[in-house]
Design a protein around this motif. Structure first.
Motif, PDB file in Angstrom:
ATOM      1  N   ARG A  13       0.851  -1.201   0.000  1.00 56.23           N
ATOM      2  CA  ARG A  13       0.000   0.000   0.000  1.00 56.23           C
ATOM      3  C   ARG A  13       0.877   1.237   0.000  1.00 56.23           C
ATOM      4  N   LEU A  14       0.460   2.222  -0.716  1.00 55.31           N
ATOM      5  CA  LEU A  14       1.086   3.533  -0.621  1.00 55.31           C
ATOM      6  C   LEU A  14       0.500   4.204   0.609  1.00 55.31           C
ATOM      7  N   GLN A  15       1.341   4.863   1.415  1.00 55.42           N
ATOM      8  CA  GLN A  15       0.833   5.443   2.655  1.00 55.42           C
ATOM      9  C   GLN A  15       0.921   6.957   2.702  1.00 55.42           C
ATOM     10  N   LYS A  16       1.999   7.522   2.247  1.00 55.47           N
ATOM     11  CA  LYS A  16       2.161   8.978   2.288  1.00 55.47           C
ATOM     12  C   LYS A  16       3.029   9.401   1.125  1.00 55.47           C
ATOM     13  N   VAL A  17       2.988  10.671   0.845  1.00 57.94           N
ATOM     14  CA  VAL A  17       3.909  11.254  -0.119  1.00 57.94           C
ATOM     15  C   VAL A  17       4.540  12.466   0.553  1.00 57.94           C
ATOM     16  N   ALA A  18       5.815  12.687   0.303  1.00 53.18           N
ATOM     17  CA  ALA A  18       6.517  13.818   0.902  1.00 53.18           C
ATOM     18  C   ALA A  18       7.321  14.506  -0.209  1.00 53.18           C
ATOM     19  N   PRO A  19       6.716  15.475  -0.861  1.00 54.26           N
ATOM     20  CA  PRO A  19       7.405  16.128  -1.981  1.00 54.26           C
ATOM     21  C   PRO A  19       8.619  16.915  -1.527  1.00 54.26           C
ATOM     22  N   GLU A  20       9.637  16.909  -2.374  1.00 58.22           N
ATOM     23  CA  GLU A  20      10.820  17.730  -2.153  1.00 58.22           C
ATOM     24  C   GLU A  20      10.646  19.008  -2.950  1.00 58.22           C
ATOM     25  N   ILE A  21      10.833  20.131  -2.267  1.00 59.31           N
ATOM     26  CA  ILE A  21      10.551  21.437  -2.847  1.00 59.31           C
ATOM     27  C   ILE A  21      11.835  22.256  -2.883  1.00 59.31           C
ATOM     28  N   PRO A  22      12.251  22.707  -4.068  1.00 59.57           N
ATOM     29  CA  PRO A  22      13.469  23.512  -4.148  1.00 59.57           C
ATOM     30  C   PRO A  22      13.231  24.933  -3.639  1.00 59.57           C
TER      31      PRO A  22
END
Length: 123
Positions: A13-22
């Motif tokens: 299962r996919l649980q979270k996403v944590a985008p990297e922001i420049p």
């Protein structure tokens, strides 16, 4: 065809996403996200080139870099109250709360490094 219950429980299962922001400056960006959007810094690398800010379980990873700005959706509950809160904090609202043709409502703003944040509620 439906999977047997034992297989469905064990599937990945996919649980979270944590985008990297420049961002241009991690320290300045972390402060802006805290003061303007209500996030808190939960981790900062000693070299000052990476930090994690969080609010209500949503995590954004900030990194110092020259990468192109990004655009992301942050799905929320209570969007009207959030829009009012962020406006009161001085957030630079680029698009006020608007119902989109597909039914969702969102408002949009840009951080000081040009990244677009779309706060979205609904379908």
């Amino acid at each position: 065809m439906a999977q047997p219950l034992s297989q469905a429980r064990n599937r990945p299962r996919l649980q979270k996403v944590a985008p990297e922001i420049p961002v241009a400056s991690v320290d300045e960006a972390a402060l802006w996200y805290a003061e303007t959007l209500g996030f808190r810094t939960t981790m900062k690398m000693p070299g000052g080139d990476y930090a994690i800010v969080e609010r209500d379980g949503a995590a954004l990873h900030l990194f110092r870099g020259e990468a192109a700005a990004v655009s992301l959706h942050i799905f929320v509950g209570g969007i009207e109250a959030l829009a009012e809160e962020l406006e009161a904090r001085g957030a630079p609202i680029a698009q006020p709360l608007t119902r989109k043709p597909w039914g969702a409502r969102d408002f949009r703003l840009f951080d000081p490094s040009g990244n677009e944040l779309k706060f979205t509620e609904g379908d």
